[in-house]
Design a protein around this motif. Structure first.
Motif, PDB file in Angstrom:
ATOM      1  N   ALA A 141       0.833  -1.201   0.000  1.00 52.81           N
ATOM      2  CA  ALA A 141       0.000   0.000   0.000  1.00 52.81           C
ATOM      3  C   ALA A 141       0.865   1.248   0.000  1.00 52.81           C
ATOM      4  O   ALA A 141       2.051   1.201   0.308  1.00 52.81           O
ATOM      5  CB  ALA A 141      -0.917  -0.002   1.220  1.00 52.81           C
ATOM      6  N   PHE A 186      -3.914   3.707  -0.312  1.00 53.07           N
ATOM      7  CA  PHE A 186      -4.185   2.974  -1.548  1.00 53.07           C
ATOM      8  C   PHE A 186      -3.525   1.612  -1.427  1.00 53.07           C
ATOM      9  O   PHE A 186      -2.303   1.532  -1.328  1.00 53.07           O
ATOM     10  CB  PHE A 186      -3.600   3.708  -2.758  1.00 53.07           C
ATOM     11  N   SER A 187      -4.321   0.537  -1.415  1.00 55.89           N
ATOM     12  CA  SER A 187      -3.801  -0.824  -1.306  1.00 55.89           C
ATOM     13  C   SER A 187      -4.034  -1.561  -2.613  1.00 55.89           C
ATOM     14  O   SER A 187      -5.059  -1.363  -3.271  1.00 55.89           O
ATOM     15  CB  SER A 187      -4.498  -1.591  -0.180  1.00 55.89           C
ATOM     16  N   ILE A 188      -3.093  -2.436  -2.945  1.00 60.54           N
ATOM     17  CA  ILE A 188      -3.181  -3.219  -4.178  1.00 60.54           C
ATOM     18  C   ILE A 188      -3.247  -4.690  -3.818  1.00 60.54           C
ATOM     19  O   ILE A 188      -2.398  -5.184  -3.069  1.00 60.54           O
ATOM     20  CB  ILE A 188      -1.972  -2.952  -5.082  1.00 60.54           C
ATOM     21  N   GLU A 189      -4.244  -5.385  -4.331  1.00 64.27           N
ATOM     22  CA  GLU A 189      -4.379  -6.823  -4.119  1.00 64.27           C
ATOM     23  C   GLU A 189      -3.930  -7.538  -5.395  1.00 64.27           C
ATOM     24  O   GLU A 189      -4.628  -7.500  -6.406  1.00 64.27           O
ATOM     25  CB  GLU A 189      -5.827  -7.187  -3.804  1.00 64.27           C
ATOM     26  N   PRO A 190      -2.755  -8.166  -5.355  1.00 62.51           N
ATOM     27  CA  PRO A 190      -2.267  -8.854  -6.546  1.00 62.51           C
ATOM     28  C   PRO A 190      -2.922 -10.225  -6.703  1.00 62.51           C
ATOM     29  O   PRO A 190      -3.380 -10.829  -5.736  1.00 62.51           O
ATOM     30  CB  PRO A 190      -0.765  -8.998  -6.283  1.00 62.51           C
ATOM     31  N   ILE A 240      -3.163  -7.282 -11.145  1.00 59.96           N
ATOM     32  CA  ILE A 240      -3.791  -6.637  -9.992  1.00 59.96           C
ATOM     33  C   ILE A 240      -5.252  -7.046  -9.979  1.00 59.96           C
ATOM     34  O   ILE A 240      -5.978  -6.845 -10.953  1.00 59.96           O
ATOM     35  CB  ILE A 240      -3.652  -5.104 -10.068  1.00 59.96           C
ATOM     36  N   ASN A 284      -7.516  -6.202  -7.284  1.00 59.93           N
ATOM     37  CA  ASN A 284      -8.305  -5.100  -6.739  1.00 59.93           C
ATOM     38  C   ASN A 284      -7.393  -3.968  -6.290  1.00 59.93           C
ATOM     39  O   ASN A 284      -6.251  -4.200  -5.903  1.00 59.93           O
ATOM     40  CB  ASN A 284      -9.131  -5.543  -5.521  1.00 59.93           C
ATOM     41  N   ILE A 285      -7.936  -2.773  -6.322  1.00 63.51           N
ATOM     42  CA  ILE A 285      -7.295  -1.601  -5.737  1.00 63.51           C
ATOM     43  C   ILE A 285      -8.283  -1.048  -4.722  1.00 63.51           C
ATOM     44  O   ILE A 285      -9.447  -0.806  -5.042  1.00 63.51           O
ATOM     45  CB  ILE A 285      -6.974  -0.530  -6.801  1.00 63.51           C
ATOM     46  N   TYR A 286      -7.804  -0.883  -3.491  1.00 65.20           N
ATOM     47  CA  TYR A 286      -8.649  -0.380  -2.420  1.00 65.20           C
ATOM     48  C   TYR A 286      -8.179   1.020  -2.032  1.00 65.20           C
ATOM     49  O   TYR A 286      -6.983   1.268  -1.934  1.00 65.20           O
ATOM     50  CB  TYR A 286      -8.567  -1.286  -1.189  1.00 65.20           C
TER      51      TYR A 286
END
Length: 66
Positions: free
Chosen positions: A26, A39-43, A48, A50-52
């Motif tokens: 993040a 801003f968090s990135i779910e790989p 990617i 999701n982007i939270y």
């Protein structure tokens, strides 16, 4: 000129850090040392998933500097 230098020029006190939040990579953004966005990135493998984005001040309290 890239976007980030322009942003830093127009938003005094802006600073960003790379952190791990909820076990995800993040970036936390601060204005005058007050956190305002995470801003968090779910790989998902090589993509990617999701982007939270978190902007709730109550949920960002844990990132405040003392």
């Amino acid at each position: 000129m890239s976007t980030m230098p322009k942003l830093y020029q127009h938003v005094p006190g802006l600073r960003q850090e790379i952190v791990i939040a909820n076990n995800l990579p993040a970036t936390i953004s601060y204005i005058n040392d007050v956190p305002f966005a995470l801003f968090s990135i779910e790989p998902d493998g090589e993509q990617i998933r999701n982007i939270y984005v978190q902007t709730n001040p109550e949920k960002l309290k844990q990132f405040r500097r003392s």
